[in-house]
Design a protein around this motif. Structure first.
Motif, mmCIF file in Angstrom:
data_model
loop_
_atom_site.group_PDB
_atom_site.id
_atom_site.type_symbol
_atom_site.label_atom_id
_atom_site.label_comp_id
_atom_site.label_asym_id
_atom_site.label_seq_id
_atom_site.Cartn_x
_atom_site.Cartn_y
_atom_site.Cartn_z
ATOM 1 N N MET A 86 -72.138 -24.668 26.884
ATOM 2 C CA MET A 86 -72.301 -25.905 26.311
ATOM 3 C C MET A 86 -71.346 -27.178 26.976
ATOM 4 S SD MET A 86 -73.137 -25.198 22.344
ATOM 5 C CE MET A 86 -72.636 -27.217 21.820
ATOM 6 N N TYR A 87 -70.075 -26.351 27.322
ATOM 7 C CA TYR A 87 -68.989 -27.098 27.849
ATOM 8 C C TYR A 87 -69.542 -27.458 29.180
ATOM 9 C CZ TYR A 87 -64.709 -28.570 29.939
ATOM 10 O OH TYR A 87 -63.724 -29.459 30.850
ATOM 11 N N PHE A 88 -70.025 -26.854 30.187
ATOM 12 C CA PHE A 88 -70.162 -27.009 31.440
ATOM 13 C C PHE A 88 -71.581 -27.793 31.669
ATOM 14 C CE2 PHE A 88 -67.176 -23.947 32.445
ATOM 15 C CZ PHE A 88 -66.277 -24.708 33.592
ATOM 16 N N PHE A 89 -72.584 -27.632 30.524
ATOM 17 C CA PHE A 89 -73.766 -28.403 30.871
ATOM 18 C C PHE A 89 -73.876 -29.584 29.931
ATOM 19 C CE2 PHE A 89 -74.648 -24.253 32.665
ATOM 20 C CZ PHE A 89 -75.196 -24.806 34.036
ATOM 21 N N MET A 90 -73.028 -29.905 28.938
ATOM 22 C CA MET A 90 -72.995 -31.079 28.003
ATOM 23 C C MET A 90 -72.078 -31.777 27.998
ATOM 24 S SD MET A 90 -75.543 -29.182 24.955
ATOM 25 C CE MET A 90 -75.569 -30.652 24.061
ATOM 26 N N ILE A 91 -70.955 -31.177 27.414
ATOM 27 C CA ILE A 91 -69.750 -31.819 27.352
ATOM 28 C C ILE A 91 -69.286 -32.462 28.506
ATOM 29 C CG2 ILE A 91 -67.244 -31.870 26.255
ATOM 30 C CD1 ILE A 91 -68.301 -29.779 24.545
ATOM 31 N N ARG A 92 -68.862 -31.703 29.584
ATOM 32 C CA ARG A 92 -68.222 -32.159 30.887
ATOM 33 C C ARG A 92 -68.992 -33.119 31.555
ATOM 34 N NH1 ARG A 92 -67.160 -29.284 36.434
ATOM 35 N NH2 ARG A 92 -65.384 -29.966 37.017
ATOM 36 N N PRO A 93 -70.245 -33.092 31.781
ATOM 37 C CA PRO A 93 -71.078 -34.160 32.473
ATOM 38 C C PRO A 93 -71.030 -35.524 31.690
ATOM 39 C CG PRO A 93 -72.502 -32.305 32.531
ATOM 40 C CD PRO A 93 -71.295 -31.908 31.459
ATOM 41 N N GLN A 94 -70.839 -35.461 30.315
ATOM 42 C CA GLN A 94 -70.853 -36.812 29.326
ATOM 43 C C GLN A 94 -69.444 -37.317 29.505
ATOM 44 O OE1 GLN A 94 -71.409 -36.041 25.143
ATOM 45 N NE2 GLN A 94 -71.497 -38.203 24.697
#
Length: 100
Positions: A26-34
């Motif tokens: 979730m961090y690498f595919f949702m939070i970081r790009p945002q």
């Protein structure tokens, strides 16, 4: 009794590992790009200058006339009479004028 405690503690390790993997995913595919997108938009708004052509979130193109701390005055249309103050957050894209 100690056999039951040992068996239940051993079976929680895969569950804990799967939760950790889920959080990393979730961090690498949702939070970081945002977060990257937010930094890019903040840099774009900080670089905003008078005379830039902007696209608002509602789909209107205009030219920046004046900039305050959190608001901008944008001129729409070719008749030069439609000047609207709006929040900086309402700007979705900036196009710099060509320097010739």
């Amino acid at each position: 009794m100690s056999v039951l405690l040992t068996a239940s503690a051993g079976s929680s390790l895969p569950m804990l590992l799967s939760l950790v993997i889920l959080f990393v995913f979730m961090y690498f595919f949702m939070i970081r790009p945002q977060q990257k997108e937010m930094k890019k938009k903040n840099a774009m708004l900080a670089d905003l200058a008078v005379g830039d052509t902007v696209l608002t979130t509602s789909g209107f193109y205009g030219v920046v006339i004046d900039i305050d701390e959190d608001t901008v005055i944008v001129e729409f249309g070719s008749n030069k009479n439609c000047r609207i103050p709006m929040q900086k957050a309402a700007i979705s894209a900036v196009e710099k004028p060509d320097a010739e």
